[in-house]
Enzyme design. Sequence first.
Site, PDB file in Angstrom:
ATOM      1  N   ASP A   1     -14.229  -2.265   7.027  1.00  0.00           N
ATOM      2  CA  ASP A   1     -14.047  -2.527   8.456  1.00  0.00           C
ATOM      3  C   ASP A   1     -15.119  -1.726   9.193  1.00  0.00           C
ATOM      4  O   ASP A   1     -15.771  -0.854   8.610  1.00  0.00           O
ATOM      5  CB  ASP A   1     -12.644  -2.069   8.898  1.00  0.00           C
ATOM      6  N   SER A   2     -15.247  -2.006  10.487  1.00  0.00           N
ATOM      7  CA  SER A   2     -16.209  -1.248  11.285  1.00  0.00           C
ATOM      8  C   SER A   2     -15.812   0.223  11.382  1.00  0.00           C
ATOM      9  O   SER A   2     -16.657   1.065  11.649  1.00  0.00           O
ATOM     10  CB  SER A   2     -16.271  -1.843  12.692  1.00  0.00           C
TER      11      SER A   2
ATOM     12  N   CYS B   1     -11.955  -6.863   9.159  1.00  0.00           N
ATOM     13  CA  CYS B   1     -12.470  -6.719  10.523  1.00  0.00           C
ATOM     14  C   CYS B   1     -12.654  -8.136  11.062  1.00  0.00           C
ATOM     15  O   CYS B   1     -13.331  -8.953  10.435  1.00  0.00           O
ATOM     16  CB  CYS B   1     -13.801  -5.978  10.479  1.00  0.00           C
TER      17      CYS B   1
ATOM     18  N   GLU C   1      -7.348   3.607  20.094  1.00  0.00           N
ATOM     19  CA  GLU C   1      -7.949   4.775  19.422  1.00  0.00           C
ATOM     20  C   GLU C   1      -7.572   6.071  20.138  1.00  0.00           C
ATOM     21  O   GLU C   1      -7.478   7.125  19.527  1.00  0.00           O
ATOM     22  CB  GLU C   1      -9.470   4.613  19.348  1.00  0.00           C
TER      23      GLU C   1
ATOM     24  N   CYS D   1      -7.519  -8.866  16.225  1.00  0.00           N
ATOM     25  CA  CYS D   1      -8.314  -7.629  16.123  1.00  0.00           C
ATOM     26  C   CYS D   1      -7.485  -6.617  15.335  1.00  0.00           C
ATOM     27  O   CYS D   1      -6.256  -6.563  15.482  1.00  0.00           O
ATOM     28  CB  CYS D   1      -8.613  -7.095  17.523  1.00  0.00           C
TER      29      CYS D   1
ATOM     30  N   HIS E   1      -6.959  -3.606  15.661  1.00  0.00           N
ATOM     31  CA  HIS E   1      -6.254  -2.563  16.418  1.00  0.00           C
ATOM     32  C   HIS E   1      -4.953  -3.043  17.055  1.00  0.00           C
ATOM     33  O   HIS E   1      -4.110  -2.240  17.424  1.00  0.00           O
ATOM     34  CB  HIS E   1      -7.165  -2.022  17.518  1.00  0.00           C
TER      35      HIS E   1
HETATM   36  N1  DGL Z   1     -12.452  -3.929  13.677  1.00  0.00           N
HETATM   37  C1  DGL Z   1     -12.869  -4.619  14.868  1.00  0.00           C
HETATM   38  C2  DGL Z   1     -12.263  -6.037  14.865  1.00  0.00           C
HETATM   39  O1  DGL Z   1     -11.232  -6.283  14.276  1.00  0.00           O
HETATM   40  C3  DGL Z   1     -12.483  -3.882  16.130  1.00  0.00           C
HETATM   41  C4  DGL Z   1     -13.288  -2.624  16.380  1.00  0.00           C
HETATM   42  C5  DGL Z   1     -14.774  -2.895  16.586  1.00  0.00           C
HETATM   43  O2  DGL Z   1     -15.145  -3.573  17.548  1.00  0.00           O
HETATM   44  O3  DGL Z   1     -15.544  -2.403  15.762  1.00  0.00           O
HETATM   45  O4  DGL Z   1     -12.821  -6.920  15.455  1.00  0.00           O
END
Ligand code: DGL
Length: 273
Positions: A16-17, A79, A158, A190, A192
């Site tokens: 993931d990012s 992600c 976050e 997403c 989050h």
């Molecule tokens: N993990 C990213 C997503 O699910 C969210 C956080 C980011 O923008 O890096 O799109």
Amino acid sequence: MKTATDYSRLAIGVFDSGLGGLSVVKELRKVLPHEDIIYFGDTARLPYGSKSPETIRRFSKENTKFLLDRGVKAIIVACHSASSVALPELEREFSLPIIGVLYPAASAAVKKTRNRKIGVIGTTLTIETGTYEKIIKSLDPKIEIIAKPAPLLVPLVEEGWVKSPVTLQVLKIYLEPLLKEKIDTLLLGCTHYPLLKPAIRKIIKGRVNLIDASLETAAATQKLLSEEKLLNPQKCPGRIKFYFSDLSPQLYLVAQRFLGFELKDVNRASLSE
Ligand code: DGL
């Protein structure tokens, strides 16, 4: 030469990012408790959701190679931003099973909707690519999709502000246009957003089905590994090894919010090595 059993004993790679993909790891632990997991969070280069598709495709390839070098049997692109732009290219270039978060979530939403009106929220990149629309339409062309970017939600999560009145207000602003369109299903597009489910429920008041992509992706992974005879036969609990491209002091706290337990075996990763 590796036998099928040797492969099944390899870990599942997840990237993931940053930390959001840990919401997928949390669900994986529930359905696949005996699997080892290698997680890579690209914390040095996040966020992905506000970058260009070309950059995210390049990052995704590097992340996939990093996990492959550590020996994995399958990769989960945990992600939404990366899954929405990089999945076809990763599938073409790498020969192991690659699971994105979009398809499992989209097919769960298609199964759930009754009035054929699905709302999708995600990062700007995820929504602008239109990949969710394409997948949903390929499953049922009659479904209407109302997709809106909700970029402020990632920093609020976050920050740990999942119950704050500020977050509730932001959610109302994002969700009201979707509710006006009478969606009966809302896809949380997403990593989050699963942490915002209690706040979102306060707004939708039982009128709308919620689709949690982390949960659906874990279930899809379980199904795929079982079909491919890749389930780890070990009886002991699986281990998780974490790699991050940047280790900030607050990472541990934020990560624990996603995972629900404390991080162990945390390593700093350099993609250039
Ligand atoms: N993990 C990213 C997503 O699910 C969210 C956080 C980011 O923008 O890096 O799109």
